[in-house]
Design a protein around this motif. Sequence first.
Motif, PDB file in Angstrom:
ATOM      1  N   PHE A 188     -68.611 -41.407-101.002  1.00 52.25           N
ATOM      2  CA  PHE A 188     -67.289 -41.225-100.216  1.00 52.25           C
ATOM      3  C   PHE A 188     -66.003 -41.253-100.886  1.00 52.25           C
ATOM      4  O   PHE A 188     -65.953 -42.051-101.687  1.00 52.25           O
ATOM      5  CB  PHE A 188     -67.097 -42.025 -98.833  1.00 52.25           C
ATOM      6  CG  PHE A 188     -68.236 -41.850 -97.648  1.00 52.25           C
ATOM      7  CD1 PHE A 188     -68.110 -40.888 -96.841  1.00 52.25           C
ATOM      8  CD2 PHE A 188     -69.127 -43.084 -97.663  1.00 52.25           C
ATOM      9  CE1 PHE A 188     -69.277 -40.578 -96.127  1.00 52.25           C
ATOM     10  CE2 PHE A 188     -70.300 -42.868 -96.914  1.00 52.25           C
ATOM     11  CZ  PHE A 188     -70.081 -41.720 -96.167  1.00 52.25           C
ATOM     12  N   ASP A 189     -65.410 -40.171-100.761  1.00 56.53           N
ATOM     13  CA  ASP A 189     -63.928 -40.176-101.324  1.00 56.53           C
ATOM     14  C   ASP A 189     -62.719 -40.952-100.591  1.00 56.53           C
ATOM     15  O   ASP A 189     -61.897 -41.264-101.375  1.00 56.53           O
ATOM     16  CB  ASP A 189     -63.522 -38.796-101.535  1.00 56.53           C
ATOM     17  CG  ASP A 189     -64.572 -37.727-102.161  1.00 56.53           C
ATOM     18  OD1 ASP A 189     -64.963 -37.888-103.168  1.00 56.53           O
ATOM     19  OD2 ASP A 189     -65.085 -36.731-101.329  1.00 56.53           O
ATOM     20  N   VAL A 190     -63.203 -40.990 -99.385  1.00 61.91           N
ATOM     21  CA  VAL A 190     -62.177 -41.672 -98.688  1.00 61.91           C
ATOM     22  C   VAL A 190     -62.886 -42.703 -97.560  1.00 61.91           C
ATOM     23  O   VAL A 190     -63.733 -42.324 -96.800  1.00 61.91           O
ATOM     24  CB  VAL A 190     -61.307 -40.694 -97.840  1.00 61.91           C
ATOM     25  CG1 VAL A 190     -60.395 -41.404 -96.859  1.00 61.91           C
ATOM     26  CG2 VAL A 190     -60.415 -39.749 -98.629  1.00 61.91           C
ATOM     27  N   ILE A 191     -62.535 -43.886 -97.494  1.00 61.54           N
ATOM     28  CA  ILE A 191     -63.272 -44.851 -96.814  1.00 61.54           C
ATOM     29  C   ILE A 191     -62.156 -45.409 -95.727  1.00 61.54           C
ATOM     30  O   ILE A 191     -61.108 -46.066 -96.462  1.00 61.54           O
ATOM     31  CB  ILE A 191     -64.029 -45.646 -97.282  1.00 61.54           C
ATOM     32  CG1 ILE A 191     -65.335 -45.218 -97.999  1.00 61.54           C
ATOM     33  CG2 ILE A 191     -64.494 -46.992 -96.320  1.00 61.54           C
ATOM     34  CD1 ILE A 191     -66.305 -46.264 -98.677  1.00 61.54           C
ATOM     35  N   VAL A 192     -62.215 -45.404 -94.408  1.00 60.93           N
ATOM     36  CA  VAL A 192     -60.945 -45.816 -93.688  1.00 60.93           C
ATOM     37  C   VAL A 192     -61.550 -46.675 -92.447  1.00 60.93           C
ATOM     38  O   VAL A 192     -62.801 -46.559 -91.868  1.00 60.93           O
ATOM     39  CB  VAL A 192     -60.265 -44.655 -92.846  1.00 60.93           C
ATOM     40  CG1 VAL A 192     -61.090 -43.543 -92.579  1.00 60.93           C
ATOM     41  CG2 VAL A 192     -59.278 -45.155 -91.837  1.00 60.93           C
ATOM     42  N   SER A 193     -60.991 -47.867 -92.389  1.00 63.37           N
ATOM     43  CA  SER A 193     -61.425 -48.586 -91.185  1.00 63.37           C
ATOM     44  C   SER A 193     -60.375 -49.188 -90.383  1.00 63.37           C
ATOM     45  O   SER A 193     -59.384 -49.791 -90.922  1.00 63.37           O
ATOM     46  CB  SER A 193     -62.566 -49.425 -91.559  1.00 63.37           C
ATOM     47  OG  SER A 193     -63.053 -50.199 -90.578  1.00 63.37           O
ATOM     48  N   ASN A 194     -60.283 -49.143 -89.331  1.00 62.97           N
ATOM     49  CA  ASN A 194     -59.479 -50.292 -88.403  1.00 62.97           C
ATOM     50  C   ASN A 194     -60.403 -51.108 -87.749  1.00 62.97           C
ATOM     51  O   ASN A 194     -60.970 -51.166 -86.553  1.00 62.97           O
ATOM     52  CB  ASN A 194     -58.638 -49.651 -87.147  1.00 62.97           C
ATOM     53  CG  ASN A 194     -57.785 -50.222 -86.275  1.00 62.97           C
ATOM     54  OD1 ASN A 194     -57.799 -51.544 -86.597  1.00 62.97           O
ATOM     55  ND2 ASN A 194     -57.591 -50.010 -85.058  1.00 62.97           N
ATOM     56  N   PRO A 195     -60.798 -52.112 -88.421  1.00 61.24           N
ATOM     57  CA  PRO A 195     -62.013 -52.998 -88.231  1.00 61.24           C
ATOM     58  C   PRO A 195     -61.301 -54.260 -87.102  1.00 61.24           C
ATOM     59  O   PRO A 195     -59.943 -54.309 -86.899  1.00 61.24           O
ATOM     60  CB  PRO A 195     -62.319 -53.725 -89.269  1.00 61.24           C
ATOM     61  CG  PRO A 195     -61.015 -53.686 -90.125  1.00 61.24           C
ATOM     62  CD  PRO A 195     -60.265 -52.619 -89.717  1.00 61.24           C
ATOM     63  N   PRO A 196     -62.165 -55.007 -86.548  1.00 59.25           N
ATOM     64  CA  PRO A 196     -61.524 -56.200 -85.387  1.00 59.25           C
ATOM     65  C   PRO A 196     -60.949 -57.084 -86.506  1.00 59.25           C
ATOM     66  O   PRO A 196     -61.414 -57.286 -87.403  1.00 59.25           O
ATOM     67  CB  PRO A 196     -62.882 -56.884 -84.956  1.00 59.25           C
ATOM     68  CG  PRO A 196     -63.852 -55.909 -85.265  1.00 59.25           C
ATOM     69  CD  PRO A 196     -63.570 -55.052 -86.277  1.00 59.25           C
ATOM     70  N   TYR A 197     -59.639 -57.604 -86.181  1.00 58.64           N
ATOM     71  CA  TYR A 197     -58.997 -58.577 -87.205  1.00 58.64           C
ATOM     72  C   TYR A 197     -58.327 -59.548 -86.526  1.00 58.64           C
ATOM     73  O   TYR A 197     -57.380 -60.097 -87.080  1.00 58.64           O
ATOM     74  CB  TYR A 197     -58.271 -57.723 -87.916  1.00 58.64           C
ATOM     75  CG  TYR A 197     -57.165 -56.503 -87.312  1.00 58.64           C
ATOM     76  CD1 TYR A 197     -56.000 -57.183 -86.394  1.00 58.64           C
ATOM     77  CD2 TYR A 197     -56.888 -55.302 -87.481  1.00 58.64           C
ATOM     78  CE1 TYR A 197     -55.048 -56.316 -85.767  1.00 58.64           C
ATOM     79  CE2 TYR A 197     -56.230 -54.491 -86.876  1.00 58.64           C
ATOM     80  CZ  TYR A 197     -55.287 -54.936 -86.113  1.00 58.64           C
ATOM     81  OH  TYR A 197     -54.100 -54.153 -85.574  1.00 58.64           O
ATOM     82  N   ILE A 198     -58.596 -59.847 -85.289  1.00 57.80           N
ATOM     83  CA  ILE A 198     -57.808 -60.837 -84.707  1.00 57.80           C
ATOM     84  C   ILE A 198     -58.385 -62.259 -84.840  1.00 57.80           C
ATOM     85  O   ILE A 198     -59.601 -62.280 -84.541  1.00 57.80           O
ATOM     86  CB  ILE A 198     -57.682 -60.596 -82.905  1.00 57.80           C
ATOM     87  CG1 ILE A 198     -57.272 -59.069 -82.702  1.00 57.80           C
ATOM     88  CG2 ILE A 198     -56.941 -61.705 -82.275  1.00 57.80           C
ATOM     89  CD1 ILE A 198     -55.745 -59.041 -82.396  1.00 57.80           C
ATOM     90  N   PRO A 199     -57.509 -62.998 -85.340  1.00 62.40           N
ATOM     91  CA  PRO A 199     -58.297 -64.421 -85.745  1.00 62.40           C
ATOM     92  C   PRO A 199     -58.886 -65.203 -84.117  1.00 62.40           C
ATOM     93  O   PRO A 199     -58.147 -64.962 -83.196  1.00 62.40           O
ATOM     94  CB  PRO A 199     -57.029 -65.220 -86.447  1.00 62.40           C
ATOM     95  CG  PRO A 199     -55.918 -64.131 -86.551  1.00 62.40           C
ATOM     96  CD  PRO A 199     -56.412 -62.996 -85.719  1.00 62.40           C
ATOM     97  N   ASN A 200     -59.936 -65.840 -84.662  1.00 54.05           N
ATOM     98  CA  ASN A 200     -60.460 -66.561 -83.169  1.00 54.05           C
ATOM     99  C   ASN A 200     -59.297 -67.334 -82.437  1.00 54.05           C
ATOM    100  O   ASN A 200     -59.477 -67.076 -81.089  1.00 54.05           O
ATOM    101  CB  ASN A 200     -61.328 -67.474 -83.702  1.00 54.05           C
ATOM    102  CG  ASN A 200     -62.856 -66.693 -84.212  1.00 54.05           C
ATOM    103  OD1 ASN A 200     -62.806 -65.589 -83.844  1.00 54.05           O
ATOM    104  ND2 ASN A 200     -63.709 -67.669 -84.746  1.00 54.05           N
ATOM    105  N   ASN A 201     -58.438 -68.108 -83.131  1.00 52.89           N
ATOM    106  CA  ASN A 201     -57.466 -68.792 -82.268  1.00 52.89           C
ATOM    107  C   ASN A 201     -56.697 -68.198 -81.784  1.00 52.89           C
ATOM    108  O   ASN A 201     -55.538 -68.578 -80.753  1.00 52.89           O
ATOM    109  CB  ASN A 201     -56.960 -70.165 -83.236  1.00 52.89           C
ATOM    110  CG  ASN A 201     -56.130 -69.502 -84.242  1.00 52.89           C
ATOM    111  OD1 ASN A 201     -55.986 -68.310 -84.391  1.00 52.89           O
ATOM    112  ND2 ASN A 201     -55.430 -70.256 -84.764  1.00 52.89           N
ATOM    113  N   GLU A 202     -56.494 -66.818 -81.899  1.00 51.42           N
ATOM    114  CA  GLU A 202     -55.242 -65.873 -81.188  1.00 51.42           C
ATOM    115  C   GLU A 202     -55.781 -65.119 -79.971  1.00 51.42           C
ATOM    116  O   GLU A 202     -55.290 -64.646 -79.489  1.00 51.42           O
ATOM    117  CB  GLU A 202     -54.775 -64.973 -82.241  1.00 51.42           C
ATOM    118  CG  GLU A 202     -53.692 -65.665 -82.960  1.00 51.42           C
ATOM    119  CD  GLU A 202     -52.931 -64.793 -84.218  1.00 51.42           C
ATOM    120  OE1 GLU A 202     -52.993 -63.581 -83.990  1.00 51.42           O
ATOM    121  OE2 GLU A 202     -52.605 -65.467 -85.138  1.00 51.42           O
TER     122      GLU A 202
END
Length: 289
Positions: A188-202
Amino acid sequence: MSKQKRKIYEALNWASSFLKEANRDDNVGELLLLHHLQMSRTQLFSNMRMDIDTEIDRKFTEDIHTHCNGVPVQHIIGYEHFYGRTFRVNKEVLIPRPETEELVQGILQRIDKLFPNGNRVNVVDVGTGSGIIAITLASERKSLHVTATDIAKESLAIAKLNAENLETEVTFIQGDLLTPFLNSDTTFDVIVSNPPYIPNNEIDKLSPVVKDYDPMRALAGGEDGLDFYRRFMTQLPYVLSEKAIIAFEVGVGQGKSVQSLLQQTFRSAVVEVVFDINGKDRMVFAEIS
Ligand code: GLN
């Protein structure tokens, strides 16, 4: 409620104070009324003294109550707007956030700069959810060949429906992160992601409208919220073209950490943390060339 029909302005005033009392955003009244009356804002505002049909008013009132009980308005009406288009959403996908429009804009700018000649550019959106990123990119630039993946077939069903509704060509693949491409020749020339990123304690501290309705698999990013970025670093080197862009949405305060993960993985890359219009570190872009 009296049998007499309410006028638009009366229904709006009622909704506004009812919502305020329940600590909800009072603009939701206008949004729901527009939805039920199938009107534009301009039409609504020039018909303030119009009587509302009793059945429509009943549904509107019911929806206001439902929202006050915590159900996100996007789940009530079934859609959200993103980058000027309308996307279907349900409990299987994260409701599109305006911050992610800035991510898309940043990607388009960088694609135009790095791949200016309109040749075919191979893009993948990892963990596509409702498909907003993949479908918007494909709609905005016809030279892009866009693939979208998600681990859940339930999310892919909504993403496919959105691609169909918006008459956009996107290839959908079910799988975990970039795993489907590891043993293939695909790069791929472009790889994009909005992955899960909320820390457990939040997670516990999230508003119930988020915690109880957005799918947990789209939110929880492990102990420090960075689990998915770390896993990406083990896969990215195998599927990137020589000249490439990586674009991540990140949670507030994660910009520097994700930047250094990328810099360690791609020594010669130019890695940049970008802040959103609210002044929060929200995007990290890497350009490899
Ligand atoms: N932006 C979302 C929120 O704050 C989280 C999305 C994600 O984890 N990718 O609720």
